[in-house]
Enzyme design. Structure first.
Site, PDB file in Angstrom:
ATOM      1  N   THR A   1      40.218  31.102  39.166  1.00 37.22           N
ATOM      2  CA  THR A   1      39.076  31.505  38.342  1.00 37.22           C
ATOM      3  C   THR A   1      39.010  33.026  38.310  1.00 37.22           C
ATOM      4  O   THR A   1      39.618  33.701  39.109  1.00 37.22           O
ATOM      5  CB  THR A   1      37.744  31.014  38.936  1.00 37.22           C
ATOM      6  N   ASP A   2      38.198  33.527  37.395  1.00 38.97           N
ATOM      7  CA  ASP A   2      37.854  34.934  37.477  1.00 38.97           C
ATOM      8  C   ASP A   2      36.735  35.058  38.518  1.00 38.97           C
ATOM      9  O   ASP A   2      36.253  34.072  39.071  1.00 38.97           O
ATOM     10  CB  ASP A   2      37.457  35.462  36.082  1.00 38.97           C
ATOM     11  N   TYR A   3      36.321  36.283  38.746  1.00 36.76           N
ATOM     12  CA  TYR A   3      35.431  36.641  39.844  1.00 36.76           C
ATOM     13  C   TYR A   3      34.130  35.816  39.829  1.00 36.76           C
ATOM     14  O   TYR A   3      33.354  35.930  38.892  1.00 36.76           O
ATOM     15  CB  TYR A   3      35.071  38.121  39.691  1.00 36.76           C
TER      16      TYR A   3
END
Ligand code: GLC
Length: 755
Positions: free
Chosen positions: A300-302
């Site tokens: 995932t992104d942050y």
């Protein structure tokens, strides 16, 4: 009690020794054999299965968890307890940690203090260089030099891998047609064909022939998907688009990167048609896994799993984790949601251990391919670090890429290149001796203090010229106090070099703007200097298209230099003095006004295309439809002439091909490179087609007076699209071929496609 404790300790010690031996046996794979990757894939598969068989559920979930170290911050919050997480086996990857010594320090914790000693994966945003910083990606793509884009990724990987890194969160291949969106700087611009070539080249450069090679990095193509179409250009905003638009414009660069071997994919922050990317089974199961047969891992992104709560599709952390895992997300970045919830979700039967095993297998596969089980410390080598980082050949490559990224937007009366006879030159503006902003955003471990400013580059190039410096104003303040000194400098000079632009933080993540004109009072400074009557060369340093209409109308020469990185000043001086004849072409349209956005070259014609003689046509009352500069535009110090197009035939059969050839001549006085661009328009189809689409280009070099025949082969492949029924293929009928030095000024010819 004492007696039982002793027995337990003996058993436990024996178990740990047995496990360690087991891991040793499992991982003793020997060097990865790039000549026979398939054999190794099978071996790796067996080793993964063996390792999974001795891992506890918690250890598996640890491999699905990624935390940032506190060496760099690229999101909303840090997590101080990441060291404890490593020792407890609660994390399988760490990002934003680099350096041979520091990565070894963290790796020793994972290998020596956890039960199975599974090595950590170290990731970082090596987007346009690690220590040696290259032009920002939008700038590199302006070179249209695919081989150079591959080479700079290779150099970045060598430097990063020498500092203990295994994995980069790049290439970013989000198509961007909206200059308000700050991350337009981070990708390759508006065209799917060009960005696909850039993305594939970057993956090849990062990953080389084998991830087992010490000089390579695992790539992570991002952000899947359609992040660049954020509503109103506002970062992280919703995205709504047809499946046709998604598949024709936004997905091809990802497919190209994955076909090039990218081993990981990162989710986008945005929702797509209401479903957040991070819980989007259509994107990650139907397309990525089922259609594209991707066998790498998805990160995932942050904190994007946590953000499913804010999107309003998950009621709590467990629900968010369940949605993400079922969508096919293997690693959660920074929010720790998988660590907090997955064990209970298995106990409750809401997810299965088989689903977790699949995710863990995807991660372990890359760790095995990197050779981390053979030697967890192989990338953390201080000697190699010293040898690789910012070595002279890396700097030379950076300077070459920087020169090739520069786009000459205007050059009235051949003001450029600057004559060496000019002895007094005023170098003015907030970017004239600016060092901090030159490496742009997402410059990771880059050290801006080592960049060469424009003034320094000029002085090095022309030590006998009297350069008179005046800042004039700052980038985004409204102070005019420096104007008088700037005007005085201009009056004492024979030529003015005026360096204007944006700060590095005005583009990149969370940097959307509604005003894309020059910040502050920079344009007013230009107007004051123009009153002196001195010839002015404008040098732009910026991370997005800017509405520089007044400069275009009043300033005789304009260079677009983006943020060129470590060697910026030297590269710009090379171009200003003609050591390199600029060859860049815009990878993105420059609007005349922010109100025209989204504006891009390959639009559809509409049923009422603009007609100056008719009221009821598609237009604005207060500005023309045309952009300031079109996609593919860029001048040279020389001139190029294009002959009419010659087609090898006027009929193309779906199983055949035709050749479109054109003679390009250098009709000026300088050797120069030209990007010869091929566009095609499907004149009638079951779906209205773009007025033209880039389908090929060739960058050629011509001596003054030299001509070259440039030949493009057109097949059915170049004509395929998502038809009215969403099947992918071509349709018989008339096509127009356009060939030229940009997307507007072209020669044309027609052919017919027949069954
Ligand atoms: C950031 C960015 C992403 C980056 C990640 C890790 O939020 O969106 O592109 O790779 O976090 O730094």
């Amino acid at each position: 009690m004492e007696f039982f404790m002793t027995i337990k300790q003996i058993l436990l010690t024996g178990f740990v020794l047995l496990m360690s031996f087991a891991l040793l046996v499992i991982s003793a794979s020997g060097e990865y054999n790039p000549d026979n990757p398939e054999r190794d894939q099978d071996d790796i598969g067996q080793k993964i299965d063996s390792l999974l068989s001795i891992m506890t559920l918690d250890e598996k979930i640890g491999q699905m968890t990624l935390y940032t170290s506190d060496m760099d911050q690229t999101g909303a919050f840090l997590r101080p307890e990441y060291i404890d997480d490593i020792k407890a086996g609660r994390v399988g990857s760490i990002f934003n940690a680099y350096g041979a010594e520091y990565t070894r320090y963290l790796q020793e914790m994972a290998v020596n203090e956890t039960r199975l000693g599974i090595p950590l994966l170290f990731g970082y945003d090596v987007i346009h260089g690690h220590r040696t910083i290259f032009p920002v990606p939008l700038g590199e793509t302006a070179s249209w030099d695919i081989d150079m884009m591959r080479l700079t990724a290779e150099v970045a990987a060598r430097e990063a891998a020498a500092e203990g890194l295994h994995w980069t969160f790049a290439p970013m291949v989000d198509i961007a047609r909206d200059a308000r969106w700050g991350r337009i700087v981070e990708g390759g611009g508006e065209d799917a064909y060009l960005v696909s070539l850039m993305g594939a080249a970057k993956v090849e450069g990062f990953q080389g022939n084998s991830l087992n090679d010490l000089h390579t990095l695992a790539a992570c193509v991002k952000h899947f998907a359609a992040y660049g179409a954020a509503q109103a250009g506002r970062d992280y905003h919703s995205v709504d688009m047809s499946d046709r638009m998604l598949r024709e414009v936004y997905l091809p660069p990802f497919k190209a990167a994955i076909d090039a071997g990218a081993v990981s994919v990162m989710t986008a922050f945005n929702d797509l048609n209401g479903i957040p990317a991070t819980s989007n089974t259509y994107l990650f199961q139907d397309i990525l896994r089922d259609e594209w047969e991707f066998d790498g891992f998805v990160v995932t992104d942050y904190t994007a799993i946590m953000e499913l709560l804010y999107h309003g599709v998950a009621s709590d952390a467990s629900h968010a984790s369940e949605l993400a895992l079922k969508a096919g997300i293997d690693i959660s970045m920074q929010d720790g949601f998988y660590h907090q919830t997955l064990a209970d979700l298995v106990d409750d039967g809401r997810v299965t251990e088989a689903q977790i095993n699949q995710a863990v297998a995807n991660v372990l596969r890359v760790k095995f391919r990197l050779g981390l089980f053979d030697d967890p410390y192989r990338y953390s080598d201080p000697e190699r670090e010293k040898a690789e980082v910012m070595k002279p050949e890396n700097i030379e490559i950076a300077r070459d890429m920087a020169r090739k990224s520069i786009v000459l937007l205007k050059n009235e009366d051949q003001l450029l290149p600057i004559s060496s006879s000019i002895r007094n030159i005023a170098v003015i503006g907030p970017m004239a001796d600016n060092r901090r902003d030159l490496i742009g955003s997402w410059s990771a471990a880059g050290d801006w203090t080592k960049s060469v400013t424009l003034l320094e580059g000029l002085k090095k190039r022309m030590p006998d010229v009297n350069f008179i410096y005046a800042e004039g104003t700052d980038i985004d303040g409204n102070s005019r106090e420096g104007f008088s000194a700037a005007v005085a400098a201009a009056n004492n000079a024979d030529l003015v070099i005026l360096a204007l632009g944006e700060a590095y933080w005005m583009s990149g993540e969370a940097a959307s703007k509604v005003d894309i004109s020059l910040p502050g009072v920079q344009e007013d400074l230009a107007k004051e200097l123009n009153k002196t009557g001195k010839p002015i060369v404008a040098v732009l340093m910026n991370g997005r298209p800017l509405t520089i209409n007044w400069l275009d109308e009043n300033i005789p020469a304009i260079l677009e230099t983006w943020f060129l990185g470590t060697t910026a000043g030297d590269a710009i001086a090379d171009v200003l003095y003609g050591d390199y004849n600029p060859s860049g072409k815009l990878p993105v349209t420059f609007p005349r006004h922010v109100g025209q956005i989204p504006i891009f070259y390959n639009m559809r014609n509409t049923g009422r295309p603009f007609d100056a003689d008719s009221k009821y046509t598609s237009k604005y009352l207060d500005i023309e439809n045309e952009p300031l500069y079109v996609f593919g535009y860029g001048l040279s110090y020389t001139t190029f002439e294009y002959s009419p197009i010659t087609l090898s035939g006027n009929e193309l059969r779906t199983d055949g091909s035709i050749e479109a050839s054109i003679t390009v001549s250098n009709t000026g006085g300088y050797e120069g490179e030209e990007v010869v661009q091929l566009y095609i328009h499907d004149k009638v189809a079951s779906v209205a087609r773009p007025v033209r689409e880039l389908k090929g280009f060739q960058k050629i070099n011509l001596m003054p007076g030299e001509s070259k025949d440039v030949v493009f082969t057109i097949t059915n492949d170049e004509l395929a699209f998502y038809r009215a029924d969403m099947s992918f293929g071509s349709e018989p009928g008339k096509f127009t071929v356009y060939i030229g030095g940009n997307s507007r000024d072209t020669q044309s010819a027609e052919f017919v496609l027949t069954e």
